[in-house]
Scaffold this active site. Sequence first.
Site, mmCIF file in Angstrom:
data_model
loop_
_atom_site.group_PDB
_atom_site.id
_atom_site.type_symbol
_atom_site.label_atom_id
_atom_site.label_comp_id
_atom_site.label_asym_id
_atom_site.label_seq_id
_atom_site.Cartn_x
_atom_site.Cartn_y
_atom_site.Cartn_z
ATOM 1 N N GLU A 1 4.970 -2.253 0.804
ATOM 2 C CA GLU A 1 5.043 -3.500 0.029
ATOM 3 C C GLU A 1 5.271 -4.726 0.900
ATOM 4 O O GLU A 1 6.288 -5.410 0.786
ATOM 5 C CB GLU A 1 6.168 -3.402 -1.007
ATOM 6 C CG GLU A 1 5.930 -2.343 -2.049
ATOM 7 C CD GLU A 1 6.936 -2.375 -3.198
ATOM 8 O OE1 GLU A 1 7.909 -3.143 -3.125
ATOM 9 O OE2 GLU A 1 6.728 -1.613 -4.154
ATOM 10 N N GLU B 1 4.323 5.400 -4.596
ATOM 11 C CA GLU B 1 5.653 5.177 -5.192
ATOM 12 C C GLU B 1 5.482 5.023 -6.685
ATOM 13 O O GLU B 1 4.884 4.054 -7.145
ATOM 14 C CB GLU B 1 6.274 3.918 -4.559
ATOM 15 C CG GLU B 1 7.727 3.722 -4.904
ATOM 16 C CD GLU B 1 8.356 2.629 -4.067
ATOM 17 O OE1 GLU B 1 8.119 2.564 -2.840
ATOM 18 O OE2 GLU B 1 9.093 1.804 -4.647
#
Length: 956
Positions: free
Chosen positions: A437, A511
């Site tokens: 991210e 995720e």
Amino acid sequence: MNPHFLYRARFLRLGLFVLAGFLLTSARGETPPRERLLLDFGWKFHLGDDWGLGEKLDKAGVSLGPAAESFGDASWRTVNLPHDWVVELPFDQKADTSHGFKPVGPGFHDNSVGWYRRTFDLPASDKGRRLTLQFDGVYRDCRVFFNGYLIGHHESGYTGFEYDVTDLAHCGGPNTISVRVDASQFEGWFYEGAGIYRHTWLVKTGPLHITPEETFVYSTFPDNVPGDRSTLHVKTALRNDQSGPVNVAVSWVVLDDKGRNVAQAVDSAALASWSTRQFSQTIPLDSPALWSPETPQLYRLVTTTGYDGEVMDQTITEFGIRTTAFDPDKGFLLNGKPYEIKGTCNHQDHAGVGSALPDHLQYFRIAQLKGMGDNAIRTSHNPPTPELLEACDRLGMLVMDENRLLGSDAQNLDYLQELVQRDRNHPSVFIWSLFNEENRQTTPTAANITSTMQNLVHRLDPTRLCTAAANVGNTFEGVDSVLDVRGWNYHIEPVDAYHREHPAQPEIGTEQGSTVSTRGIYANDSERGYVSAYDDNAPPWANTAKQWWGVYAPRPWLSGGFIWTGFDYRGEPTPYAWPCINSHFGIFDTCGFPKDNFYYYQAWWTDRNVLHILPHWNWAGQEGKEIDVRCLSNCEEVELFLNGTSQGRKKMALNSELRWNVKYSPGTLSAKGYKGGQEVAQDQVETTGAPANIKLSSDRPSIAANGEDVSVVTVVVTDSNNRVSPLAGNLIDFSISGPGKIIGVGNGDPSCHEPDVYIAAQPSHNVALKDWRMKLVDGVGERPETASTFDDSQWEQADVASEGGPLTPGQNAIYRTSFDVSADEMSSPSVILNFGTIDDNGWVYVNGQLAGESHDWAGHPSFAAGKFLHEGKNTIAVVVKNVDGPGGINHGVSLQIADNPKPVQWKRSVFNGLAEVIVQGTKEPGTIELTAHSDGLQSTTLNISAESATPRPAVP
Ligand code: GAL
């Protein structure tokens, strides 16, 4: 005969020793060719930034404060590694939320710098060997000094590093490592701990040595599909660190799990002085046993090298044979077949010990995860400790191995290279994740950086692909346009559109999830910071178990995914903040106790017949009110009963759960599960009585008495019928005897502020040493004035308390005083002689015996004096040599006499009936007795057997 052939033949004979399984020693049979010694025991530790960086940039080898060789660390606390000092700090509401409210990092400088020192002797016989210090992980920004020389500065808290200290070593004398660790800045947004929190090693080799980071073994099969014929590709690099070329030979021997030689190869070449050379071979291997999570079959590659018929070095590399691939339609393929990833992301901390996990805890955690059908972990968001991968190889768990940061600068590429070279032999590692991210992940710049990183990984490891964890939806711009495999963080809605638009790119759920829940809690409670354990709550960016798995299970091209997270971790308390100090994302709490969602995944991720009822059945005061009852199960139908009366039989939808509203009355709530009309599973919960007993159990019947192994002890409070009391919160005291100690306690309560560790207070009293006398002398060699009986009554009185000192540059002097020690003080566990400063050099004698030296005018030297003292009158003599400016003994001298320590009282409340105690054995075999006591409950004692074991070779 061609001499080269002759040489090869001799070397092959040496290879046969390997096959016979002999432990190799050098030809003279004195020391093994390579020693890897654990350097974990007996470090001295000080928390606080009292001395600055320790570096002295203008001259080499004269570092300052604790970095100086002669610095006195006798008064520092003794610790063993791995060590995380943050777990020892109290919680503080002003501290960073995402790091778990521990007063460390930005704004808490006093708690953020720690010094470690370790002194050890090297035998004179080590002269001529290469000596290397290896650190598996230090959090973070550390400066390492060896014998006063600055040898390195390593910033990353997650990558390993090593320093060759051959030139600086005192073979036949004492050597000192000093490490300054600075955790004032964060690298992540989760609990990171601080300190030398992974293992540390001293490696000794001969001048011809193998470079393990360049040893690589992998297998290939025709068409990348396993069959009877595999080819092993072995590579290694040899380094010749001596003047003069050598004709070296290298042999590779492959041993199967029974130690049988199943394949071998040799090579040889001339190696110039002070040079490195790569060697590689391919070896056919028929009918290989394949590694998978279900069959964790391992081989060992024994690499041996030498010259003139003598073995000079040998390494052993564990590896496995399997193929991995990604297909854009079928998803991930293991050994040629689609293999759905049922994974969890995990941070590295555990209850009681923070980020400093004894090795067994890695095995404990992996075994817990496997119990719910987890077949893969993602090492979010950093390179893991090597023992985690070892546990995954051996127990059978795939690994997405994650790099910390997006970056193609030299330092970040170095870190990435270190990760790949260190981990590429592990069969468990099936893919590399380059980052998580990143804020700039959709930009062309991030795409450029990602390409460079991915190219580096492909050069170092032609067998695996790369992904990165991107929290974007149907977005191809930036990193997703260049990555081998698209990684999905959350964003379950646009997966079909993305797949349609990019049909050639494989995908994986990097995720997913994640339900927030608290073990044993069935209603959200913002005040106490608890979230219900029903699979109902997820943050706005995330999804519940049913939601994400409902999308992933029917879409094979997504390859499965990794839940955020397997275990709760410290920090990121979501959705609440203080008093919560840890996350709620786990399927297990921080101790590894399963929450109810464990059974959801066990039901849909394993072939076992699973049936689990929630909640507990202790709702006193709610008689007649409806309770939300659910069953987690993979049975086709489930029937629920309250005190024998059916509440209805219901059909289970795929990847779902069943619900009933049941009017509460105390008793037994039970369920039966059916497949094909047959009853295959049962479960029940009962209304329990008041807490009455404590029960202790260990995860294993015995541990190894090697000074490292631990037992994970579960503490349960039960009612008088031995049923777990699901609401109990009793505070339990623990005491321990025998060859073991408690190293941490926990209970999984995300809002508990009780300590995880209890450190024995080290009470002491100081006695100022006064009445000093002084005499100028010519030299500082062996002086008669240092004798305990020397008569100094005619010497002039000396001031040792002020700044400056009476000595001019180049002057030497002896200082003396005497003092009384009582019988009581003689029983003290430690007596330390503390000096303000000795300017510039000092040799300190206690009763005529040399207690130590100081060569840093600004340091505060201290010396262990206890062993030199006797009851009655004692003398101290200090030979001082002044170099520059005024000199002498300054800022006072005192004796710090430790009082006998009070035993620490370890304790912890159970949370909803459960707590955990981590017990570590010593190197002595015997029975460790752990006793648990709490007012009003029946006490209990658990015996843990510490079995005789050979400790790992360690630095003495
Ligand atoms: C993700 C992130 C994780 C964690 C999680 C909390 O976006 O990658 O590290 O912060 O959110 O939900």
